[in-house]
Design a protein around this motif. Structure first.
Motif, short mmCIF file in Angstrom:
data_model
loop_
_atom_site.label_atom_id
_atom_site.label_comp_id
_atom_site.label_asym_id
_atom_site.label_seq_id
_atom_site.Cartn_x
_atom_site.Cartn_y
_atom_site.Cartn_z
N SER A 92 38.18 89.28 74.29
CA SER A 92 36.85 88.70 74.11
C SER A 92 36.78 88.03 72.75
CB SER A 92 35.77 89.78 74.21
OG SER A 92 35.76 90.37 75.50
N LEU A 93 36.00 86.97 72.67
CA LEU A 93 35.83 86.24 71.42
C LEU A 93 34.37 86.31 71.00
CD1 LEU A 93 37.08 84.26 69.29
CD2 LEU A 93 36.29 82.41 70.76
N GLU B 66 28.88 95.07 68.39
CA GLU B 66 28.21 94.94 67.10
C GLU B 66 29.21 94.87 65.96
OE1 GLU B 66 23.98 97.19 68.19
OE2 GLU B 66 25.72 98.35 67.53
N SER B 67 30.25 95.70 66.05
CA SER B 67 31.30 95.68 65.02
C SER B 67 32.07 94.36 65.06
CB SER B 67 32.25 96.86 65.20
OG SER B 67 31.60 98.08 64.95
N ALA B 68 32.33 93.85 66.26
CA ALA B 68 33.07 92.59 66.40
C ALA B 68 32.28 91.43 65.81
CB ALA B 68 33.38 92.33 67.87
N GLN C 27 30.99 85.61 73.23
CA GLN C 27 29.62 85.95 72.86
C GLN C 27 29.27 85.21 71.56
OE1 GLN C 27 28.25 90.02 73.14
NE2 GLN C 27 29.91 90.56 74.55
N PHE C 28 28.06 84.66 71.50
CA PHE C 28 27.66 83.83 70.36
C PHE C 28 26.21 84.14 69.98
CE2 PHE C 28 26.48 81.66 74.24
CZ PHE C 28 25.21 81.17 73.98
N VAL D 237 38.44 87.94 67.47
CA VAL D 237 39.03 88.21 68.78
C VAL D 237 39.16 89.73 68.92
CG1 VAL D 237 41.01 87.87 70.30
CG2 VAL D 237 40.28 86.03 68.76
N VAL D 238 38.67 90.26 70.05
CA VAL D 238 38.63 91.71 70.26
C VAL D 238 39.33 92.05 71.56
CG1 VAL D 238 37.10 93.70 70.50
CG2 VAL D 238 36.41 91.79 69.06
#
Length: 548
Positions: free
Chosen positions: A419-420, A279-281, A443-444, A303-304
């Protein structure tokens, strides 16, 4: 327990007459709506949300919950005009059982389209009428049809099943403000197809796919456009898992009740709940999105790493010499000439659209007798609706995903195994760089029909999470999947600390509500009426109109 200790677990008193006045005028009503593509299970989610809201142990007590069906509103409209409707009108209408004939559901689709023809929000207008009528009945009001039914302050919730057009969302959000919450139901396409085929005996996979395509984005503007409505959701839930397994046993992987309970706890302030790393990303990606001045769309990416730390963000914007993309200048720093399309010195046109049109005109000119075409501009508009209108390569903008990857590269931060999170599904240009950069998953939120990523890179990209192993752990595919959790649009409302969480005398945890009301509160009177009530409590000349 001491007096102080007792005080620490009770709701603190309001800070004054003004806040008490506002609280007294809160409606205590919540409006929820559910949106999801055909076969995603919106009705199941609506039913479980009702169960959660009716729980007697809920902080503040249970809600009086009513589920209102969009299909019932459509049938009522059709019947009022003497139009033929399927027998029983479908589940939820006059007690009728839901038809197992897909043609009956298509008939309801047709009626819904017809209802929206003059006003795209017509179905939501009818649901607003149902909310008013329900409140009228519960309050035993004898008010005329054109008289407002002011809420009596009792705790009520209305669940609208289900939304099929973005105009319906915009109307409900405009009317009910922050008291309105839209739930988006995610489900894998193959699972949805299987559910539809199982539900309708006469569907078949090909017919079911046509049905799903029309549901997602119909050709007519007044048709169903669930894809466009879906990305307007405040929260996204994953309903891919079945509630009951084939052996009739409960599926422990079906977590919809837990997902719903978390959101209801957020809304009712039952617990202090913090955002997930995802959620923060996505919120960071959303913040980056807002920096874009692209004439076509705003997109953001983040990017995380494996710890949930955001290591870079990106936005779709024109590239700037020296590295990165054009952004607003930092005060006191030397400013570079701003070459963005929409700036005062910019060219004020989209290079991609202009080049597409030039290609199409060349194609038209290449045909014999093209000079005799009566309306070349109409032909141009028609051809723009073809796949030529989906060409991307002439855009000036660096896409958000690429900007995020390049930003990390300029700082020397590795992105392999990360992860993007991106607000829109990546295009096929970005997809190949995402794979090459070593990203594990994407994730989109929003779909992007122009993208050919899955078609061109099916050897290295998958949307099937079952049995998936990340590339950094030896897997062969990057996972692209829809985002689930609190949407960026609701992030601040859900997670902002807007109330005291401790007793100032003892330091103990306080279960309290915000002094000035919840972020989900809806005032039941107009602001001019509030002005009257609030100024009654204040004496003195400062409440008089200032002299000229």
């Amino acid at each position: 327990m001491s007096t102080l200790a007792k005080r620490s677990v009770t709701t603190p008193k309001r800070s004054g007459v003004a806040s008490q006045t506002l609280t007294r005028e809160h409606s205590n009503e919540l409006i929820f709506a559910v949106v999801g593509h055909a076969g995603s299970g919106t009705t199941r989610v609506a039913d479980k949300l009702k169960d959660v809201l009716e729980n007697a142990s809920l902080k503040g007590g249970p809600f009086d919950v009513t589920i209102l069906k969009a299909r019932a509103a459509i049938v009522a409209w059709a019947e009022s005009l003497g139009k033929a409707v399927p027998l029983g009108g479908g589940k939820g209408h006059k007690g009728g059982k839901e038809s197992k004939d897909i043609n009956d559901t298509i008939t309801l689709q047709n009626l819904g389209d017809e209802m929206r023809k003059e006003d795209h929000s017509a179905v939501s207008c009818a649901l607003v009428g149902q909310i008013r009528a329900t409140r009228r009945n519960k309050q035993r009001s004898s008010a005329d049809e054109d008289v407002a039914i002011v809420p009596d302050g009792k705790r009520r919730a209305y669940i609208l099943d289900s939304i099929r057009h973005p105009a319906e969302v915009h109307l409900l959000r405009s009317v009910y403000k922050s008291a309105f919450t839209l739930f988006g139901v995610v489900c894998e396409e193959d699972v949805r197809l299987e559910r539809i085929v199982d539900k309708y005996a006469n569907a078949g996979k090909d017919y079911a796919r046509q049905f799903m395509e029309r549901d997602a984005h119909a050709k007519e503007k007044h048709g169903q456009h669930v894809s466009d409505a879906f990305h307007l959701a405040d929260v996204f839930f994953d309903n891919t898992q079945s509630q009951i397994l084939k052996d009739k046993k409960p599926n422990i992987l079906w977590t919809i009740p837990d997902q719903l309970a978390r959101i209801v706890k957020l809304i009712t302030h039952a617990e202090v709940i913090r955002p997930t790393s995802g959620e923060s990303a996505m919120y960071a990606a959303y913040g980056a999105q807002l920096r874009s001045s692209c004439l076509s769309r705003q997109v953001g990416a983040a990017v995380v790493d494996g710890t949930g730390t955001v290591i870079s963000t990106g936005t779709n914007e024109a590239p700037c010499a020296g590295g990165g993309v054009y952004l607003e200048p930092i005060p006191g720093k030397k400013q570079r000439p701003d070459g963005r399309c929409a700036t005062p010195s910019g060219e004020k046109f989209c290079s991609n659209t202009r080049e597409q049109n030039e290609i199409l005109r060349n194609i038209i000119d290449a045909f014999p007798g093209s000079s005799e075409i009566p309306d070349r501009e109409e032909l141009l508009r028609t051809l723009r609706g073809s796949r030529v209108g989906s060409l991307l390569e002439f855009s000036r903008a660096v896409h958000a995903e690429m900007d995020a990857l390049l930003s990390a590269a300029r700082r020397g931060v590795p992105v392999s195994g990360t992860s993007l999170f991106v607000t829109t599904f990546p295009c096929h240009y970005c997809a190949r760089h995402i794979v090459s950069a070593g990203i594990d998953e994407v994730q989109f939120i929003e779909p992007y029909p122009k993208s050919q990523a899955l078609k061109l890179h099916n050897d290295s990209i998958t949307m099937d999470p079952s049995g998936w192993t990340s590339p950094s752990e030896g897997g062969s595919h990057v996972l692209f999947r829809p985002y689930t959790g609190v949407a960026p649009r609701m992030y601040e409302r859900a997670f902002l600390k807007d109330r005291s969480l401790k007793n100032e005398e003892t330091g103990e945890y306080v279960v309290g509500d915000p002094d000035w009301g919840s972020a989900w509160d809806l005032v039941k009177i107009s602001y001019p009426q509030l002005e009257v009530q609030l100024t009654k409590h204040v004496e003195g000349p400062h409440v008089q109109a200032p002299s000229k």
